[in-house]
Design an enzyme around this catalytic site. Structure first.
Site, PDB file in Angstrom:
ATOM      1  CB  SER A 190     -25.394   0.499 -43.870  1.00 52.68           C
ATOM      2  OG  SER A 190     -25.594   1.474 -43.689  1.00 52.68           O
ATOM      3  CB  ILE A 191     -26.285   2.256 -48.570  1.00 50.19           C
ATOM      4  CG1 ILE A 191     -27.303   2.471 -47.562  1.00 50.19           C
ATOM      5  CG2 ILE A 191     -26.535   1.884 -50.236  1.00 50.19           C
ATOM      6  CD1 ILE A 191     -28.401   1.159 -47.234  1.00 50.19           C
ATOM      7  CD  GLN A 240     -16.746  -0.715 -51.006  1.00 48.26           C
ATOM      8  OE1 GLN A 240     -16.820  -1.476 -49.994  1.00 48.26           O
ATOM      9  NE2 GLN A 240     -15.625  -1.902 -51.986  1.00 48.26           N
ATOM     10  CE  LYS A 280     -23.993   6.055 -51.838  1.00 49.42           C
ATOM     11  NZ  LYS A 280     -24.594   7.795 -51.526  1.00 49.42           N
ATOM     12  CG  ASP A 324     -26.606  13.843 -43.225  1.00 54.83           C
ATOM     13  OD1 ASP A 324     -27.926  14.903 -41.965  1.00 54.83           O
ATOM     14  OD2 ASP A 324     -26.963  12.527 -43.441  1.00 54.83           O
TER      15      ASP A 324
END
Length: 565
Positions: free
Chosen positions: A145-146, A148, A163, A298
């Site tokens: 979503s942010i 690729q 990125k 995470d």
């Protein structure tokens, strides 16, 4: 940092109204009509709501409410997916069945076009990717979503990943955050069961988190700090970064050629020591938390790679947790007292690391904590699971209207995740045994003479400043009293909902008065037989009756829809 403005204060531009209607359509589609009605959103978006189909499809009605909420977040896109992922780390806010379902949210959407990638490179670095790299793969490795990720190769042969931020993502998130802030305000106003959790504060916390995540310069700084923490540790590899090629919207870093730690069979086939990897991974996460206070928030299997010689490598540093020394010390005291069965200190320890959301019954809290200790105290260390203990502790504090600080929730999530990962690699892993040395080191550090002297000095300086400022503060208070400018502020809870109800009543009365006047006026025109006529009836009077009928039907529909006649 995103600036969240009140939706009503910005005139509700077309993009806000259009997006708000889209959100409501999705909520109705998945059967959340009750939530929309309880929030009284129709008072703010009356226009167009009658045109939205409120009936969910039959196949959707068969799904559980947590499943339907997950589908809502997935359909509404990036901001709501990230919100769902944040909520999945907050067991104090939502029930366990919702937590499990939101943890399944997939942050994967179609990639954007190569032309847009090149446009971003031109805007950020003033050149095309081919001018910077010996080779640049236009086909992305992954899309989220942010942004690729693309593979590339430097002129010196180094393999890298690039990125790139998704075009227009900032505007999309900004609109969604303002709508979420409006919904949170309505929740505080109309939903008594969530008022103690401060939905507005959660939205602001979420906005801060998203601001850091979409700014790739923040991720670059995170990687550099993380690398300094483990500079002399051969058990971990931190990807190299290229600051000269990175911006707020582009991040260039080393391509890690390793094996995902979840690929157990492949690791075993290539001769890796799974027990050593599990222990190293757990120790590295606990060093991040308890020694440095800066940790990967995470560490799921997709973000941990294993390199030759059993070296652990973390990737994706967009979500990082931070713990102050005081938070680390207070949490360490709590866990060690819990494991040691120290009933006298455990209640105070819980209150130190939590925020009170209501009245606290200390006796009841002490009893429940005693029961929790009895559940785990006499078990062999190998039978204890840190994730299970932490989850039981989270459930306990939630029942007593307490809430851990957000940073502590991230820490608990990281510990639970790395324990699950470690047990997958080595079923004999004992996270609590590995954690004890780190916690004892924190407790012993407080007894060092230098630390004690530093704290005494800091306390003395604070008291000195207090005594210096006290006369001026007292003088200011006396001056305000003497001049009659002393003010006491009271907070009236529930007045907003009463005011909204009064507004609704006054609007309906005004509407009814206009309706009655229209009927009376139309009747007088019909009786006066004023031309032009249609079938011997004055047209103006007939039009007045038609408008009055529409207005009456609209008023009746509004009353029925709210369930109050």
């Amino acid at each position: 940092m995103f600036s969240i403005r009140k939706l009503g204060a910005i005139g509700r531009t077309y993009r806000h109204l259009n997006r708000y209607h889209r959100i409501l359509r999705v909520l109705f589609k998945y059967g959340f009509n009750d939530l929309v009605d309880r929030l009284h959103i129709d008072q703010y978006l009356e226009s167009g709501l009658q045109m939205i189909n409120r009936k969910p499809r039959e196949q959707i009605s068969r799904l559980s409410r947590p499943e339907r909420l997950r589908l809502v977040f997935e359909e509404l896109g990036p901001t709501f997916i990230k919100l769902g992922q944040l909520l999945s780390t907050r067991p104090d806010l939502i029930p366990p069945d919702f937590l499990d379902e939101l943890a399944k949210l997939q942050d994967a959407i179609p990639p954007f076009a190569d032309e847009e990638v090149r446009a971003i490179f031109q805007e950020e670095l003033g050149c095309s990717p081919e001018e910077l790299f010996h080779y640049f793969d236009a086909e992305p490795l992954a899309a989220a979503s942010i942004g690729q990720v693309h593979r590339a190769r430097m002129d010196n042969g180094a393999e890298v990943v690039v990125k790139v931020q998704r075009p227009g993502i900032e505007n999309v998130i900004a609109v969604d955050l303002e709508i979420l802030a409006h919904i949170a305000e309505l929740m505080e106003q109309y939903l008594e069961e969530v008022q103690g959790h401060q939905p507005m504060a959660i939205v602001h916390e979420f906005a801060r988190s998203l601001s850091r995540e979409i700014d790739f310069s923040v991720e670059l700084a995170n990687i550099q700090r993380f690398a300094r923490q483990f500079d002399a540790n051969p058990a971990i590899h931190v990807p190299d970064v290229y600051p000269q090629l990175s911006t707020d919207r582009i991040l260039v870093m080393e391509y890690v050629m390793g094996i995902k730690c979840s690929r157990i069979d492949q690791l075993r086939e290539q001769g890796y020591d799974l027990s050593l990897i599990a222990e190293r991974g757990a120790n590295l996460v606990m060093e991040q938390i308890f020694v440095h206070g800066f940790f990967h928030a995470d560490p799921h299997p997709g973000n941990v790679f294993i390199l030759p010689e059993n070296v652990v490598c973390f990737i994706d540093f967009g979500q990082m947790g931070r713990l102050s020394l005081k938070d680390r010390e207070d949490f360490t005291d709590l866990v060690l007292d819990l494991v040691a069965g120290n009933e006298q200190r455990i209640v105070s320890g819980v209150l130190k690391v939590t925020v009170q959301l209501g009245e606290i019954d200390r006796d009841s809290l002490a009893q429940d904590l005693g029961n929790l200790m009895d559940l785990y105290l006499y078990r062999p260390l190998g039978d204890l699971e840190a994730g299970k203990i932490l989850q039981d502790l989270l459930d306990l504090v939630s029942r007593h209207k307490l809430s851990f600080k957000p940073s502590l929730y991230l820490m608990m999530k990281a510990l639970s995740t790395v324990e699950g990962l470690g047990l997958m690699l080595d079923p004999k892993l004992e996270l609590i045994r590995l954690a004890k040395p780190f916690m004892r080191r924190i407790r012993m550090a407080r007894m060092q003479p230098g630390r004690i002297a530093e704290e005494i000095s800091a306390t003395g300086v604070s008291y000195l400043h207090l005594f210096k400022e006290l006369p001026d503060e007292i003088r200011s208070i006396l001056h305000q009293l003497r001049s009659g400018r002393m003010r006491l502020e009271f907070e009236h809870r529930g007045v907003k909902s009463l005011g909204a109800a009064l507004d609704r009543v006054s609007n309906r009365i005004s509407f009814a008065i206009v309706l009655a006047a229209l009927i009376v006026g139309s009747s007088l025109i019909v009786l006066s037989d004023i031309p032009p006529r249609w079938h011997s009836i004055p047209v103006i009077g007939l039009l007045g009756f038609v408008v009055a009928g529409i207005m009456g039907f609209w008023l009746l529909l509004s009353i029925i829809r709210h369930g109050r006649m």
